[in-house]
Design a protein around this motif. Structure first.
Motif, short mmCIF file in Angstrom:
data_model
loop_
_atom_site.label_atom_id
_atom_site.label_comp_id
_atom_site.label_asym_id
_atom_site.label_seq_id
_atom_site.Cartn_x
_atom_site.Cartn_y
_atom_site.Cartn_z
N SER A 102 0.83 -1.20 0.00
CA SER A 102 0.00 0.00 0.00
C SER A 102 0.87 1.26 0.00
O SER A 102 0.64 2.20 0.76
N MET A 103 1.88 1.26 -0.86
CA MET A 103 2.74 2.42 -1.03
C MET A 103 2.62 2.94 -2.46
O MET A 103 2.43 2.17 -3.39
N GLY A 104 2.74 4.24 -2.61
CA GLY A 104 2.61 4.86 -3.92
C GLY A 104 3.74 4.47 -4.85
O GLY A 104 4.81 4.02 -4.43
N LYS A 105 3.51 4.63 -6.14
CA LYS A 105 4.56 4.31 -7.11
C LYS A 105 5.78 5.20 -6.90
O LYS A 105 6.91 4.77 -7.05
N PHE A 106 5.54 6.46 -6.52
CA PHE A 106 6.64 7.42 -6.40
C PHE A 106 6.87 7.84 -4.96
O PHE A 106 5.94 7.91 -4.16
N GLY A 107 8.12 8.12 -4.64
CA GLY A 107 8.50 8.80 -3.42
C GLY A 107 9.27 10.05 -3.79
O GLY A 107 9.59 10.27 -4.96
N TYR A 108 9.59 10.89 -2.79
CA TYR A 108 10.28 12.15 -3.05
C TYR A 108 11.46 12.31 -2.11
O TYR A 108 11.47 11.79 -0.99
N ALA A 109 12.44 13.05 -2.54
CA ALA A 109 13.59 13.37 -1.70
C ALA A 109 14.08 14.76 -2.04
O ALA A 109 14.28 15.08 -3.22
N TYR A 110 14.25 15.61 -1.01
CA TYR A 110 14.83 16.93 -1.22
C TYR A 110 16.33 16.84 -0.94
O TYR A 110 16.74 16.43 0.17
N VAL A 111 17.14 17.24 -1.91
CA VAL A 111 18.60 17.16 -1.78
C VAL A 111 19.18 18.57 -1.93
O VAL A 111 19.12 19.16 -3.02
N PRO A 112 19.73 19.16 -0.86
CA PRO A 112 20.37 20.47 -0.98
C PRO A 112 21.52 20.44 -1.99
O PRO A 112 22.17 19.41 -2.18
N GLN A 113 21.78 21.57 -2.62
CA GLN A 113 22.82 21.61 -3.65
C GLN A 113 24.19 21.27 -3.08
O GLN A 113 24.99 20.58 -3.72
N ALA A 114 24.49 21.71 -1.86
CA ALA A 114 25.79 21.40 -1.27
C ALA A 114 25.98 19.90 -1.09
O ALA A 114 27.08 19.37 -1.27
N VAL A 115 24.89 19.20 -0.75
CA VAL A 115 24.96 17.74 -0.60
C VAL A 115 25.17 17.09 -1.96
O VAL A 115 25.96 16.15 -2.11
N ALA A 116 24.46 17.58 -2.97
CA ALA A 116 24.65 17.06 -4.32
C ALA A 116 26.09 17.27 -4.79
O ALA A 116 26.62 16.46 -5.57
#
Length: 355
Positions: free
Chosen positions: A229-243
């Motif tokens: 019962s989980m959606g097809k998509f999840g989300y993640a916010y990645v700060p530019q410094a981490v990227a």
């Protein structure tokens, strides 16, 4: 607003500091927060619980229904959310006993990992969905697990309804108990949660530098999508410094019922697309997590539960599983251990990120 890519990306790996991740949630996300926190205590430095009850609270009273497989759901709806009397709420000492049994069976990490964690717990005085005596037992459980009063923040004096609190003028009035369960109380509760878990944080960014990524959750479900019962998509916010390679921490933010990106009403077991509420990604984009994360090199992971109402998973409101709907044995559900399908999937996402 961050750049939201329409394409689906593969969740990446970053320079995440091991053992310094954290998790928070509202309502079913708060119940799941406690489960995930105990199941994988070695991975976490803290947690935030907004309107959530103690570990395995639905197992407080097995005699609640003629059929054992019905007892968990009835307890979830009654004793674990709205007990008629405070003394009928799930008992913290019983919760501790169940946690110790799970530890001894090798189903969860060592409970001793939790003693130096920092935990934020909140219950609104106007919450008529998950009553305050239930949440008070969550505080007592963490006390029994060895957390000091300095590390355990408990707030029960704000006249809030069942909600995550924001300072957004467009959100509901503070005392309401209705979807989308985001109420304007003049402060960002997400900031208070993160500032308690991580006392060294800088102020939130005025403008986001990073990207909000959409990824496919199914690769973390080991073919058990029908039960998860989980959606097809999840989300993640990645700060530019981490990227760009900076050391990071991960915070997992778990929405409550009716708050996932794919939530729709169900009518007679069918998704009622015409009644699609306009909540969308508000938990992901407007709750304030990303702005504080951006200035402090924190990745925010937003796993997504989805609604289902069939013979595999009865979860029409898109809640996280804290009573056993995702288990293949309803009489003895495994919803609370490292092997539970949702917990396993979320932790696999954390592992992919590097945490």
């Amino acid at each position: 607003m961050p750049n939201i890519f329409p394409e689906v990306v593969r969740l990446g790996k970053y320079e995440v500091e091991k053992g310094k991740s954290s998790v928070s949630g509202l309502s079913s996300g708060a119940f799941m927060t406690v489960q995930l926190h105990l199941a994988h205590s070695a991975s976490f430095a803290g947690a935030g619980v907004v309107a959530g009850g103690p570990y395995r609270g639905v197992e407080t009273f097995r005699g609640a229904a003629p059929l054992a497989e019905d007892a968990y759901e009835l307890n979830a709806l009654q004793l674990c959310m709205a007990p008629l009397l405070p003394e009928l709420a799930p008992n913290a000492r019983r919760s501790l006993q169940l946690a110790q049994e799970a530890e001894q069976a090798g189903k969860i990490d060592a409970l001793s990992n939790l003693r130096n964690n920092r935990v934020y717990i909140f219950t609104g005085t106007q919450d008529n969905v998950v009553h305050s005596p239930v949440v008070a037992q969550t505080r007592e459980l963490y006390r029994l697990l060895g957390l000091s009063d300095a590390n355990l923040a408990y707030h029960d004096n704000v006249p809030a309804g069942h909600s995550l609190i924001t300072d957004n003028p467009e959100d509901s009035p503070l005392g309401l108990n209705q979807p989308p369960y985001l109420n304007n109380g003049g402060f960002m509760q997400s900031h208070r949660i993160l500032n308690h878990i991580y006392p060294d944080l800088k102020p939130p960014a005025e403008k986001l530098s990073g990207r909000l990524l959409r990824f496919d959750q199914s690769e973390f479900l080991d073919g058990q999508q029908a039960y998860a019962s989980m959606g097809k998509f999840g989300y993640a916010y990645v700060p530019q410094a981490v990227a760009d390679g900076a050391p990071a921490r991960v915070h997992i933010a778990l929405h409550g019922c009716k708050q996932g990106y794919s939530y729709v009403d169900f009518s007679y077991g069918r998704a009622d697309i015409s009644s699609q509420p306009p909540y969308g990604n508000r938990y992901v984009t407007t709750t304030g997590y990303n702005y504080l994360a951006d200035s402090n090199n924190i990745i925010v992971l937003y796993p997504q539960a989805s609604g289902s109402d069939d013979n595999q998973a009865q979860n029409p409101d898109g809640c996280w599983d804290w009573w056993g709907y995702s288990s293949d044995d309803p009489a003895n559900p495994d919803y609370y251990s490292r092997n539970a399908v949702q917990i396993r999937a979320i932790h696999a996402m954390l592992d992919r990120l590097g945490g």
